[in-house]
Scaffold this active site. Structure first.
Site, mmCIF file in Angstrom:
data_model
loop_
_atom_site.group_PDB
_atom_site.id
_atom_site.type_symbol
_atom_site.label_atom_id
_atom_site.label_comp_id
_atom_site.label_asym_id
_atom_site.label_seq_id
_atom_site.Cartn_x
_atom_site.Cartn_y
_atom_site.Cartn_z
ATOM 1 N N ASP A 8 0.867 -1.170 0.000
ATOM 2 C CA ASP A 8 0.000 0.000 0.000
ATOM 3 C C ASP A 8 0.917 1.237 0.000
ATOM 4 O OD1 ASP A 8 -2.180 1.676 -0.007
ATOM 5 O OD2 ASP A 8 -3.245 0.648 1.591
HETATM 6 C C1 BGC Z 1 -5.122 3.072 0.160
HETATM 7 C C2 BGC Z 1 -5.234 2.045 -0.940
HETATM 8 C C3 BGC Z 1 -5.121 2.719 -2.279
HETATM 9 C C4 BGC Z 1 -3.800 3.434 -2.332
HETATM 10 C C5 BGC Z 1 -3.505 4.101 -3.664
HETATM 11 C C6 BGC Z 1 -3.912 3.961 -0.012
HETATM 12 O O1 BGC Z 1 -3.944 5.050 0.845
HETATM 13 O O2 BGC Z 1 -5.080 2.417 1.401
HETATM 14 O O3 BGC Z 1 -6.436 1.325 -0.813
HETATM 15 O O4 BGC Z 1 -5.243 1.783 -3.298
HETATM 16 O O5 BGC Z 1 -3.785 4.432 -1.335
HETATM 17 O O6 BGC Z 1 -4.263 5.221 -3.853
#
Ligand code: BGC
Length: 752
Positions: free
Chosen positions: A288
């Site tokens: 993530d």
């Molecule tokens: C979130 C993810 C997301 C990623 C990219 C993160 O803050 O937890 O679910 O896909 O950002 O935007």
């Protein structure tokens, strides 16, 4: 073509009736590993490390692309991008990658396409309330068609975190609390995003997220620690991921949280033993956002270099936005803390997916794919999805549907908020395309008087109350459209109090004093506790954040053109103090019961400590939810009868057929969601009080009766015991077929 599958889905859902020839696209699985290995043999270490790099800074780029970024691609230092939403940049970067980088390896462009791209569907928790896998699949197909026209071939969806706590902001994005329903939805989303073939330029590779336990954040506070025992992990949290992988999800995202002390992006057992060995996943893992370097504040890595070492050793393939691999992998190799073999293997997983996507043959964005943004059929699907997702929670004296001649006062902060009805994670949906309830009422020439009353959901100003009350007095029925603005749910947006925010409760109470019936329409990212106002309102329609077509859907439901057919995918609490709350809990040694429950106000002064009966409940709110899992009303009524089991002895060689007669006892046509629950009464580890094992929709004319049939085999009842053996133990089972988790005709059988 994408149209093939989309049209088939639309036909199934009944949105269109024309048919197209199905085309079969050949897959590229032949000699895949050979191709991957041949390519790897030509790559330098730098280039390999580059493939592990998911760069996330380009969305901030304005004007021409920075030379530094182009040079990094030219040198093969970037494997994929996220959030490049300018198609010229996409084309330029890909052109550099395939013409100028050392081995001409194409890039993948990613984006959070969560519940639609331009055409926005209900939030995932809403789509889960549809219990409709065809709608889930069709909506993600539409999202893929639209997003791929921008070059997006990888979506960070579906989110498959089991969520049992409505305080958690990301419950909005989740499939709800039940592993069976979540698995069915997960499979459908993956099929929709990925289409018939990964080679299809309209397909997006899916990313099952967040692996794992993100939804088990203690206290429902986002990013918080999760404590999940190994059986629970296997029986509750992993099944939706298992289903997504089975459906072919090419990627999986590690979660931000730690589970049992280990942050997911550095969890070797999770990523190697469970993901690769147990689940046979052969795509790639993406972290993530910065979750690799966030192992430092977690207290698991001492610095960025250490974080890279842990991530690489754990088998975490592609690092999102942070640069610990880029900055330290080479040094770690020189120091012998990781090996080139490990790097090569991480890269192989990524290349395998790039080959499967056909990117080496067809790397360019398909300029002929217009995406059909906001196409008529996309919007119609969005409207149907909003109707199927909406849950009618209360409907006293059948106040709904309203007669078309009813004079209504439309009041509330979300009655005309084009942006808010789209909900969380809608970066690309344009509010200019939203149809709000007041827009729909105007178009349909409804006699209505609109006073917002509160200008946004958290508004505490009472300055418009009088005006609202006056409008209410002049009407036959008050339709209050409130809830939560989009920003109140989603990532990092947990709430400790999940009542209607601002002065909404106060305004509803004022309106109710007029004596006019109140219909409460809620738009929100989570269940909203209604205890303070439920007695003041006559009907409650939960529409979640319904998306682009929310207004038209609400019009159709309120005036009875269509029936809301959603059912709750999460247990609805009376108060946040009951959370976490879920139907498939374990019993205690002292289960709560109506007979033994004593309300706090009924306790005699000076009562003797154990005189009240000691069972597992709250003195103030008891032990039942406000609305159970699976609950939802419609515009007609159904009677269940004649529950029959083909045998009361299930073995490994037979199957259990369960039939039940469902009759529409109301005056209009309607759809019922028939739910099947089972309890394994005694186990070598304790078993949930109920588990969903099947659901079926049945559409019946007034007075019509149909028999609904379910089939269960021993395989459907297996679970992981404390030794992590997946199997089934002999013994008694209870079975219910009913309208929700707290209702049903009951029977039993034995597994021998
Ligand atoms: C979130 C993810 C997301 C990623 C990219 C993160 O803050 O937890 O679910 O896909 O950002 O935007």
């Amino acid at each position: 073509m994408y149209k093939t599958k989309l049209y088939i889905l639309l036909i199934l859902i009944g949105i269109i009736s024309c048919k197209e020839e199905k085309t079969t696209v050949a897959t590229t699985t032949d000699h895949l590993e050979k191709k991957v290995n041949n390519l790897l043999a030509k790559m330098t270490l730098e280039e390999k490390i580059g493939q592990l790099n998911l760069r996330g800074t380009s969305s901030r780029v304005k004007g021409a692309l920075p030379e530094e970024l182009k040079q990094a691609v030219r040198e093969g230092k970037i494997g994929a991008f996220l959030n490049v939403m300018n198609t010229e940049y996409v084309d330029e970067l890909q052109k550099i990658a395939i013409n100028e980088s050392p081995n001409k390896i194409p890039l993948i462009f990613a984006r959070d396409v969560i519940h639609g791209f331009k055409t926005i569907f209900p939030i995932p928790l809403g789509l889960a309330a549809s219990w409709d896998t065809k709608v889930a699949e069709a909506s993600s197909r539409v999202a893929a068609v639209e997003a791929s026209s921008y070059g997006v071939r990888w979506t960070f969806a579906p989110m498959l975190d089991i969520a049992r706590d409505s305080r958690w902001g990301r419950i909005a994005e989740s499939p709800g609390e039940d592993p069976y329903l979540a698995s069915k939805l997960g499979e459908a989303y993956v099929k929709g995003f990925q289409g018939d073939s990964l080679n299809d330029p309209t397909s997006m590779i899916a990313c099952a997220k967040h692996f794992i336990g993100y939804g088990a954040a203690i206290g429902g506070r986002d990013y918080n620690t999760a404590i999940i025992n190994k059986e629970l992990l296997q029986n509750v949290y992993l099944p939706p991921f298992k289903a997504a992988f089975k459906a072919g999800s090419q990627t999986v995202m590690t979660s931000f949280n730690e589970t049992n002390g280990i942050p997911a992006s550095g969890d070797k057992k999770l990523l190697k033993d469970i993901l690769r060995k147990q689940l046979h996943f052969d795509g790639f893992v993406v972290s993530d956002w910065n979750s690799v370097t966030e192992m430092i504040p977690h207290g698991f890595a001492k610095d960025e270099k250490h974080a890279a070492e842990i991530g690489i050793n754990a088998g975490m393939n592609m690092e999102m936005t942070s640069k610990s691999y880029e900055n330290h992998a080479k040094k770690l190799l020189e120091e012998g803390k990781i090996s080139e073999k490990q790097i090569t293997s991480l890269v192989a997983d990524i290349l395998r997916v790039k080959f499967r996507m056909g990117l080496f043959k067809n790397p360019k964005r398909d300029a002929n794919n217009s995406g059909n943004l906001y196409a008529k059929e996309h919007l119609e699907l969005a409207k149907q999805a909003a109707i199927k997702s909406s849950v009618l929670l209360k409907n006293d004296k059948n106040i709904l549907p309203l007669d078309k001649k009813t004079k209504i006062a439309v009041i509330g902060p979300l009655a005309n908020k084009p942006r808010e009805q789209l909900g969380t994670w809608t970066f690309d949906g344009d509010k200019a395309h939203s149809i709000t309830p007041t827009m729909a009422f105007t178009k349909e020439e409804v006699a209505f008087n609109f006073v917002e009353g509160l200008s946004f959901s958290r508004d505490t100003s009472e300055k418009e109350f009088k005006k609202a009350v006056n409008a209410a007095k002049k009407s036959d029925v008050i339709v209050f459209i409130g809830g939560e603005e989009a920003i109140l749910s989603g990532e990092a947006h947990s709430r400790a109090n999940i009542n209607l925010p601002g002065a909404q409760e106060k305004l509803i109470k004022e309106l109710a004093k007029t004596g006019k019936p109140v219909v409460l329409v809620i738009m929100a990212g989570r269940p909203i506790t209604l205890t303070n106002i439920i007695e003041e309102v006559d009907a409650v329609l939960m529409t979640w954040h319904p998306g682009t077509m929310g207004g038209e859907a609400i019009y159709d439901m309120l005036f009875g053109n269509q029936e809301p057919t959603g059912r709750l995918p999460v247990t609805w609490p009376k108060t946040a103090g009951q959370l976490p709350l879920f139907y498939n809990h374990k019993n205690t040694g002292r289960p709560a019961s109506k007979e033994e429950f004593v309300h706090i106000d009924s306790i005699p002064i000076g009562a003797w400590q154990s005189s009240l009966g000691n069972t597992s409940h709250y003195l103030d709110v008891g032990f039942t939810p406000h609305f159970p899992f699976g609950y939802g009303l419609g515009y007609t009524t159904f009677q269940y009868s004649n529950l029959k089991l083909s045998t009361n002895k299930l073995t490994n060689s037979n199957q259990l057929e369960i039939t039940v007669a469902i009759k529409n006892t109301g005056e209009r046509k309607g759809e019922e969601l028939v739910q099947l629950y089972v309890q394994d009464v005694v186990g070598s580890i304790t078993r949930p009080v109920k588990e969903l094992k099947g659901f079926k929709k049945v559409l019946l004319k007034s007075g019509e009766e149909k028999t609904v049939k379910f089939t269960l085999s021993a395989n459907d009842l297996k679970y992981y015991n404390s030794e992590l053996v997946y199997g089934l133990e002999k013994g008694d089972f209870k079975i219910w077929v009913g309208k929700n988790a707290a209702n049903g005709l009951k029977s039993s059988f034995v597994y021998e």
